[in-house]
Motif scaffolding. Structure first.
Motif, PDB file in Angstrom:
ATOM      1  N   ASN A 324      11.170  48.006  16.792  1.00 41.24           N
ATOM      2  CA  ASN A 324      11.496  46.532  15.423  1.00 41.24           C
ATOM      3  C   ASN A 324      12.558  45.840  16.200  1.00 41.24           C
ATOM      4  O   ASN A 324      13.613  46.248  16.897  1.00 41.24           O
ATOM      5  CB  ASN A 324      11.856  47.078  14.350  1.00 41.24           C
ATOM      6  N   ALA A 325      12.457  44.665  15.927  1.00 43.38           N
ATOM      7  CA  ALA A 325      12.857  44.080  16.935  1.00 43.38           C
ATOM      8  C   ALA A 325      14.546  44.257  16.302  1.00 43.38           C
ATOM      9  O   ALA A 325      15.908  43.687  17.224  1.00 43.38           O
ATOM     10  CB  ALA A 325      12.801  42.084  17.268  1.00 43.38           C
ATOM     11  N   ASP A 326      14.784  44.298  15.538  1.00 44.19           N
ATOM     12  CA  ASP A 326      16.387  44.674  14.780  1.00 44.19           C
ATOM     13  C   ASP A 326      16.529  45.850  14.749  1.00 44.19           C
ATOM     14  O   ASP A 326      18.076  46.677  14.376  1.00 44.19           O
ATOM     15  CB  ASP A 326      16.591  44.376  12.957  1.00 44.19           C
ATOM     16  N   GLU A 327      16.833  46.650  15.179  1.00 45.67           N
ATOM     17  CA  GLU A 327      15.995  48.269  15.666  1.00 45.67           C
ATOM     18  C   GLU A 327      17.088  48.666  16.512  1.00 45.67           C
ATOM     19  O   GLU A 327      16.660  47.653  17.988  1.00 45.67           O
ATOM     20  CB  GLU A 327      15.552  49.798  15.225  1.00 45.67           C
ATOM     21  N   ALA A 328      18.017  49.225  16.340  1.00 48.97           N
ATOM     22  CA  ALA A 328      18.828  49.588  17.625  1.00 48.97           C
ATOM     23  C   ALA A 328      18.196  51.254  18.679  1.00 48.97           C
ATOM     24  O   ALA A 328      17.717  51.328  18.238  1.00 48.97           O
ATOM     25  CB  ALA A 328      20.243  51.047  17.189  1.00 48.97           C
ATOM     26  N   SER A 329      18.069  50.578  19.857  1.00 45.93           N
ATOM     27  CA  SER A 329      17.799  51.786  20.859  1.00 45.93           C
ATOM     28  C   SER A 329      18.281  52.791  21.594  1.00 45.93           C
ATOM     29  O   SER A 329      19.733  52.449  21.151  1.00 45.93           O
ATOM     30  CB  SER A 329      17.575  50.553  22.192  1.00 45.93           C
ATOM     31  N   THR A 330      17.551  53.624  21.726  1.00 44.42           N
ATOM     32  CA  THR A 330      18.380  55.123  21.751  1.00 44.42           C
ATOM     33  C   THR A 330      18.002  54.837  23.553  1.00 44.42           C
ATOM     34  O   THR A 330      18.704  56.059  24.722  1.00 44.42           O
ATOM     35  CB  THR A 330      17.489  56.492  21.328  1.00 44.42           C
ATOM     36  N   LEU A 331      16.967  54.545  24.607  1.00 45.12           N
ATOM     37  CA  LEU A 331      16.388  55.027  25.754  1.00 45.12           C
ATOM     38  C   LEU A 331      16.303  53.401  25.801  1.00 45.12           C
ATOM     39  O   LEU A 331      16.685  52.517  25.700  1.00 45.12           O
ATOM     40  CB  LEU A 331      15.213  54.962  25.954  1.00 45.12           C
ATOM     41  N   GLU A 332      17.354  52.602  27.275  1.00 45.99           N
ATOM     42  CA  GLU A 332      17.007  51.914  27.837  1.00 45.99           C
ATOM     43  C   GLU A 332      15.925  52.250  28.899  1.00 45.99           C
ATOM     44  O   GLU A 332      15.800  52.819  30.399  1.00 45.99           O
ATOM     45  CB  GLU A 332      18.487  51.622  28.376  1.00 45.99           C
ATOM     46  N   GLU A 617       6.129  43.803   8.684  1.00 45.98           N
ATOM     47  CA  GLU A 617       7.391  43.666   8.796  1.00 45.98           C
ATOM     48  C   GLU A 617       8.609  43.183   9.536  1.00 45.98           C
ATOM     49  O   GLU A 617       9.629  42.817   9.785  1.00 45.98           O
ATOM     50  CB  GLU A 617       8.591  45.133   8.064  1.00 45.98           C
ATOM     51  N   SER A 618       7.714  43.938  10.829  1.00 45.04           N
ATOM     52  CA  SER A 618       8.814  43.444  11.752  1.00 45.04           C
ATOM     53  C   SER A 618       8.292  42.220  12.863  1.00 45.04           C
ATOM     54  O   SER A 618       9.158  41.420  13.798  1.00 45.04           O
ATOM     55  CB  SER A 618       7.866  44.568  13.125  1.00 45.04           C
ATOM     56  N   GLY A 619       7.184  41.459  12.626  1.00 42.41           N
ATOM     57  CA  GLY A 619       6.473  40.082  12.498  1.00 42.41           C
ATOM     58  C   GLY A 619       5.628  40.145  13.981  1.00 42.41           C
ATOM     59  O   GLY A 619       4.952  39.412  14.467  1.00 42.41           O
ATOM     60  N   PHE A 660       6.812  29.492  16.702  1.00 41.49           N
ATOM     61  CA  PHE A 660       6.658  30.856  17.319  1.00 41.49           C
ATOM     62  C   PHE A 660       5.560  31.200  17.960  1.00 41.49           C
ATOM     63  O   PHE A 660       4.129  30.391  16.945  1.00 41.49           O
ATOM     64  CB  PHE A 660       8.197  31.478  16.760  1.00 41.49           C
ATOM     65  N   PHE A 661       5.690  32.035  18.444  1.00 43.35           N
ATOM     66  CA  PHE A 661       4.125  32.535  18.675  1.00 43.35           C
ATOM     67  C   PHE A 661       4.502  34.027  18.820  1.00 43.35           C
ATOM     68  O   PHE A 661       5.724  34.678  18.312  1.00 43.35           O
ATOM     69  CB  PHE A 661       3.603  32.456  19.885  1.00 43.35           C
ATOM     70  N   ARG A 662       3.799  34.879  18.607  1.00 46.26           N
ATOM     71  CA  ARG A 662       3.951  36.979  18.486  1.00 46.26           C
ATOM     72  C   ARG A 662       4.353  37.445  20.282  1.00 46.26           C
ATOM     73  O   ARG A 662       4.101  36.601  21.114  1.00 46.26           O
ATOM     74  CB  ARG A 662       3.079  37.563  18.050  1.00 46.26           C
ATOM     75  N   GLY A 663       5.163  38.424  20.285  1.00 43.34           N
ATOM     76  CA  GLY A 663       6.062  38.666  21.454  1.00 43.34           C
ATOM     77  C   GLY A 663       5.194  39.412  21.774  1.00 43.34           C
ATOM     78  O   GLY A 663       3.916  39.511  22.439  1.00 43.34           O
ATOM     79  N   VAL A 664       5.567  38.981  23.458  1.00 48.60           N
ATOM     80  CA  VAL A 664       4.210  39.894  24.964  1.00 48.60           C
ATOM     81  C   VAL A 664       4.899  40.935  24.816  1.00 48.60           C
ATOM     82  O   VAL A 664       6.234  41.592  25.459  1.00 48.60           O
ATOM     83  CB  VAL A 664       4.347  38.469  25.920  1.00 48.60           C
ATOM     84  N   ASP A 665       4.354  41.694  25.907  1.00 49.89           N
ATOM     85  CA  ASP A 665       4.601  43.131  26.180  1.00 49.89           C
ATOM     86  C   ASP A 665       5.162  44.393  25.085  1.00 49.89           C
ATOM     87  O   ASP A 665       5.034  44.738  24.052  1.00 49.89           O
ATOM     88  CB  ASP A 665       4.907  43.145  27.484  1.00 49.89           C
ATOM     89  N   PHE A 666       6.684  44.734  25.566  1.00 45.83           N
ATOM     90  CA  PHE A 666       7.300  45.112  24.912  1.00 45.83           C
ATOM     91  C   PHE A 666       8.054  45.250  23.188  1.00 45.83           C
ATOM     92  O   PHE A 666       8.691  45.002  22.815  1.00 45.83           O
ATOM     93  CB  PHE A 666       8.118  46.256  25.169  1.00 45.83           C
ATOM     94  N   SER A 667       8.374  43.123  23.086  1.00 42.49           N
ATOM     95  CA  SER A 667       9.155  42.386  22.408  1.00 42.49           C
ATOM     96  C   SER A 667       7.709  42.207  21.489  1.00 42.49           C
ATOM     97  O   SER A 667       7.418  41.040  21.883  1.00 42.49           O
ATOM     98  CB  SER A 667       9.671  41.426  23.257  1.00 42.49           C
ATOM     99  N   ARG A 668       8.163  42.489  20.211  1.00 48.44           N
ATOM    100  CA  ARG A 668       7.255  42.640  19.140  1.00 48.44           C
ATOM    101  C   ARG A 668       7.763  41.631  17.919  1.00 48.44           C
ATOM    102  O   ARG A 668       8.766  42.045  17.897  1.00 48.44           O
ATOM    103  CB  ARG A 668       6.705  44.116  18.467  1.00 48.44           C
TER     104      ARG A 668
END
Length: 686
Positions: A324-332, A617-619, A660-668
């Motif tokens: 989810n684009a608005d969530e914080a990441s724990t891993l890079e 919800e995530s788009g 807009f269009f929908r994200g590619v690969d990891f960016s949803r």
């Protein structure tokens, strides 16, 4: 504006000093009349209106004048008015275009054969067709040749949608220097992107031409977290040792360092579509590429060409693990890839004039690909580093083809049957476990092209080809006996000039996919279960009104109908395949002024195979709305101190339409397209 480019600029000016009188702008009588040899044995030939008019398939050439008049700075800008072509730009700065043709998936341009001067630019043309590094900048491009039909025998692999060939600027016969600067300004955010270009080149004598180009892009797009740095250096050589031999060499170094703003949730998009909620997403890549082409022409019309090319490339995406684009990441996470590719392709064509006139073309190619494929992660709290995948891929690919053109009715009717043979041997090794897997692909791909010049004003064409997309490297990691995806391509059309100033192009096409590879499950992997159908029409009308000298009007309409014909979503439309596309182009030249207006309409499409209508919800899934986008530019040519100056002022997305269009690969999520942007261009030639 150009960061870290001191060495490159120094090299450019060293070349100016090295070539005597290169920047003086003086004509040499011997070089001013020198004409560049054209490879007629190449199936497509030169990207000129004359060649296009007799090509037995749908084909569009975007000329140098059109690129300049429209102010095209990116691949998306340049291809916007080509029928049947759809482009998504996931970076906002033009460095990662995603190209789709006739309803085929545009993501990573994985179903389009993209060439630069006839050489594949895909990182692994057989084993990984996705263009996750796009080593090209538009300032170095002279024209774009988009052949959507009638090419599969002579060009491959991954030729279902046709071929897009970017033709770089030729070495000028006159010793010339060009300086060009384009500033893209986003009024809503005050962000600026600088696109700086320099070219110096010309013929040193009757036989030798040299050219060096440098393109440096720095700045930000309209969105936050979009800092972009691109360095593109290209060196070219033309050598004519005799009157019937020419040798062309090229060397390119391309490097890019970019932050990626990424996708947004619907809520974030409504709050501020120019923001970024993915601070970890970024992209780096570099490539060193070279080619050497030998051409020889014989007195009896026969031609021999031998193309050799190689590249060593690296690219790496960094991204957070939150879906989810608005969530914080724990891993890079990161996904570094290293590619080593080289290939060699001889080609020979000759005429038979006894009985029915014929032209026979024979070609073959060998290509080797080696890929290191790693996926790793860093814990943002503990800084612990781990490697999830450490894979090694390789292949040997062999291709051979032959075609025979029959000339009938005083060369007005041309019938070209042909066949292509592809043999690909993929190998996989898991460096962590020692597991190995291999996959051979062997295919015969027949085709036939027909072109009939009924009158000077009417040209009919039709063609049938079998095409393939090879099994991809990552698809063999699950094991199993996968086969290449195959497709039958049918096309028919006409070019009509009912009046001297009116042109009509019409093409109908049908693509029947068989053997499409589909992901079953983590336990099963990929299997050949998929069938799909693409069909539609492409129309284009051009008109130069005699009452208004200098006015050029053009409009095109494309209708695409797709259907999934097997699997869980049988009967649904294919993702990202809009039914309707409408293009509009108006250009008016008067004295030293040029006014251009161009527009694109895309109808709505689905983002997934399930044809989900309601956005989640995530788009990440849901319908992609239709949109209109309009661009305009005014250009003025004048001379100052005996130097030619071109100045331009343009507005992209002039009505600031939000799409807009929908994200590619990891960016949803929702991937916003750029809003209104001002372009200021200045070019000096001397």
């Amino acid at each position: 504006m150009v960061k870290g480019a001191n060495i490159q600029w120094a090299c450019l000016f060293c070349l100016i000093i090295f070539i005597p009188g290169l920047a003086q702008g003086q004509d040499d009588k011997s070089t001013a009349t020198l004409k560049e040899m054209t490879i007629k044995g190449d199936w497509l030939g030169s990207p000129t209106p004359e060649t296009v008019s007799s090509h037995p398939g749908a084909r569009t050439v975007v000329t140098s004048e059109e690129l300049t008049e429209s102010g095209a700075r990116t691949v998306e800008d340049a291809l916007r008015n080509v029928p049947g072509v759809r482009v998504f730009d996931e970076s906002g700065t033009g460095i990662l275009p995603n190209i789709g043709i006739r309803g085929l998936s545009p993501l990573r341009s994985e179903q389009a054969l993209v060439l630069v001067d006839g050489v594949p630019i895909t990182l692994a043309p057989y084993g990984q067709t996705g263009l996750s590094l796009f080593p090209l900048t538009m300032n170095a491009i002279e024209s774009i040749d988009v052949a959507r039909g009638g090419v599969a025998v002579h060009y491959g692999p991954n030729n279902v949608g046709g071929v897009i060939n970017f033709v770089t600027k030729r070495i000028p016969t006159r010793k010339t220097m060009t300086l060009r600067e384009t500033l893209s300004l986003s009024p809503s955010t005050q962000h600026m992107l600088a696109d700086s270009y320099i070219r110096v080149g010309g013929f040193v004598n009757d036989r030798l031409g040299l050219q060096l180009q440098g393109n440096f892009i720095n700045g930000d797009s309209i969105r936050s977290h979009s800092d972009t740095q691109v360095t593109n250096i290209m060196a070219d050589l033309n050598w004519y040792p005799t009157n019937n031999i020419d040798i062309k060499g090229s060397l390119q170094y391309y490097q890019t360092r970019n932050n990626l703003p990424g996708a947004l949730t619907p809520e974030s998009y409504k709050q501020n579509r120019n923001q970024s909620t993915r601070p970890l997403d970024r992209f780096t890549g570099d490539t060193l590429r070279g080619s050497l082409i030998y051409n020889q022409y014989f007195d009896n019309g026969a031609e021999f060409s031998w193309t050799n090319f190689a590249h060593r490339s690296n690219r790496e995406f960094f991204f957070g693990d939150a879906l989810n684009a608005d969530e914080a990441s724990t891993l890079e996470r990161s996904s570094p890839r290293e590619f080593l590719v080289y290939g060699s392709e001889p080609r020979f064509s000759f005429y038979i004039n006894k009985g029915i006139k014929q032209k026979i073309s024979i070609g073959a190619r060998y290509m080797r690909e080696e890929v290191d494929y790693i996926v790793d992660a860093r814990n943002l709290l503990t800084n612990e580093f781990s490697v999830a995948r450490d894979w090694r891929f390789g292949n040997h690919a062999f291709a051979a083809y032959i075609s025979d053109t029959f000339f009938l009715f005083d060369d007005k009717l041309k019938i070209t049957p042909g066949i292509r043979r592809e043999q690909v041997y993929l190998d996989f090794r898991n460096n962590q476990t020692g597991a190995k897997e291999s996959n051979p692909t062997k295919d015969w791909l027949p085709g036939v092209d027909v072109g009939y010049q009924i009158t000077d004003a009417i040209f009919l064409f039709g063609n049938f080809h079998e095409s393939l997309r090879p099994v991809q490297f990552t698809q063999i990691t699950f094991g199993g006996a996968q086969a290449a995806e195959r497709a039958d391509n049918f096309e028919a059309g006409l070019r009509l000039n009912p009046l001297e100033n009116v042109g009509i192009n019409l093409a109908a096409f049908r693509i029947e996919f068989d053997n499409k590879l589909e992901f079953i499950s983590q336990a099963v992997g990929f299997r050949n279960l998929g069938k799909a159908r693409h069909q539609g029409i492409e129309t284009e009308l051009t008109w130069q009104p005699k009452q208004i000298n200098g006015l050029d009007l053009r409009t095109g309409y494309t209708y695409i109908d797709t259907e999934q014909r097997s699997g869980q979503f049988k009967g649904n439309e294919l993702p990202l395949a809009a039914h309707h596309q409408l293009n509009f182009w108006a250009n008016y030249r008067r004295a030293n002024w040029n006014w251009n207006l161009n527009g694109l309409y895309q109808s709505k499409s689905f983002s997934d195979g399930a044809n989900t209508v309601v956005e989640n919800e995530s788009g990440a899934i849901g319908k992609i709305p239709s949109f209109w986008v309009w661009n305009a530019q005014v250009t003025h040519n004048f001379r100052w101190d005996n130097r030619k100056i071109t100045a331009g002022l343009g507005i992209n997305n002039m009505f600031n339409h939000h799409y807009f269009f929908r994200g590619v690969d990891f960016s949803r999520g929702r991937m916003p397209s750029p809003g209104r942007t001002l372009l200021f261009t200045a070019q000096m030639d001397f």
